[in-house]
Design a protein around this motif. Structure first.
Motif: not given
Length: 185
Positions: A31, A37-42, A44
């Motif tokens: 990040k 990129c804002k979402k942790d899953e994306t 990762r």
């Protein structure tokens, strides 16, 4: 995005991965390199994809190794600095020996004395001048350090046995009388 921006972001990701130990830190590293990129899953999943690239993994490993080597060098320099500060230099030793040889060096010594007024023993610190033995000893050490008492032993490249053999030949020459038929003159 242009190739230069992609390359720059990968370099940022590689640099931030040097101190990473957990998956959460990998997500944060991704990040910070890719702030869109804002979402942790994306983050990762994208970081996992980047870490599948051997050139990126090798670059991270190389930077980690360089960092470890730099830390080792700094630690070694600190150890050497401390050692230099704790070891007396030759000039300091010469100065101290000179002060003792000249009778100027005063050392502190603790002695126990009896106080008749209180009828007790007390420990007192006194300054002691160097005695004759200390002065002579310091002078001898100074001369030795300066090479004045260099060993005067004769050495030959063939060793001591050659020198001993030559001494015996010389003694035999002295013992022989001229004209005695031995041929040694």
């Amino acid at each position: 995005m242009t190739k230069g921006v992609i390359h720059h972001r990968r370099q940022l990701f590689i640099k931030t991965m040097i101190d990473v130990n957990t998956v959460a830190q990998i997500v944060l590293a991704y990040k910070s390199a890719y702030p869109v990129c804002k979402k942790d899953e994306t983050a990762r999943i994208s970081a996992y994809r980047l870490l599948q690239d051997n050139t990126i993994v090798q670059a991270i490993d190389k930077l980690k190794q360089e960092k470890e080597e730099a830390i080792k060098k700094v630690k070694q320099k600190e150890i050497e600095k401390i050692a230099r500060e704790q070891v007396a230099s030759e000039l300091q030793l010469d100065a101290t020996l000179s002060q003792i040889a000249l009778g100027r060096h005063r050392r502190k010594k603790k002695v126990v004395v009896f106080n008749p007024a209180t009828k007790t023993h007390q420990t007192v610190t006194v300054e002691v001048e160097p005695d004759e033995t200390a002065i002579i000893g310091a002078s001898n050490l100074l001369y030795k350090r300066k090479g004045s008492f260099a060993e005067k032993k004769i050495r030959h490249e063939l060793g001591d046995s050659f020198i001993e053999a030559m001494k015996k030949v010389h003694q035999l020459k002295k013992q022989q009388q001229p004209g005695d038929g031995t041929g040694i003159h």
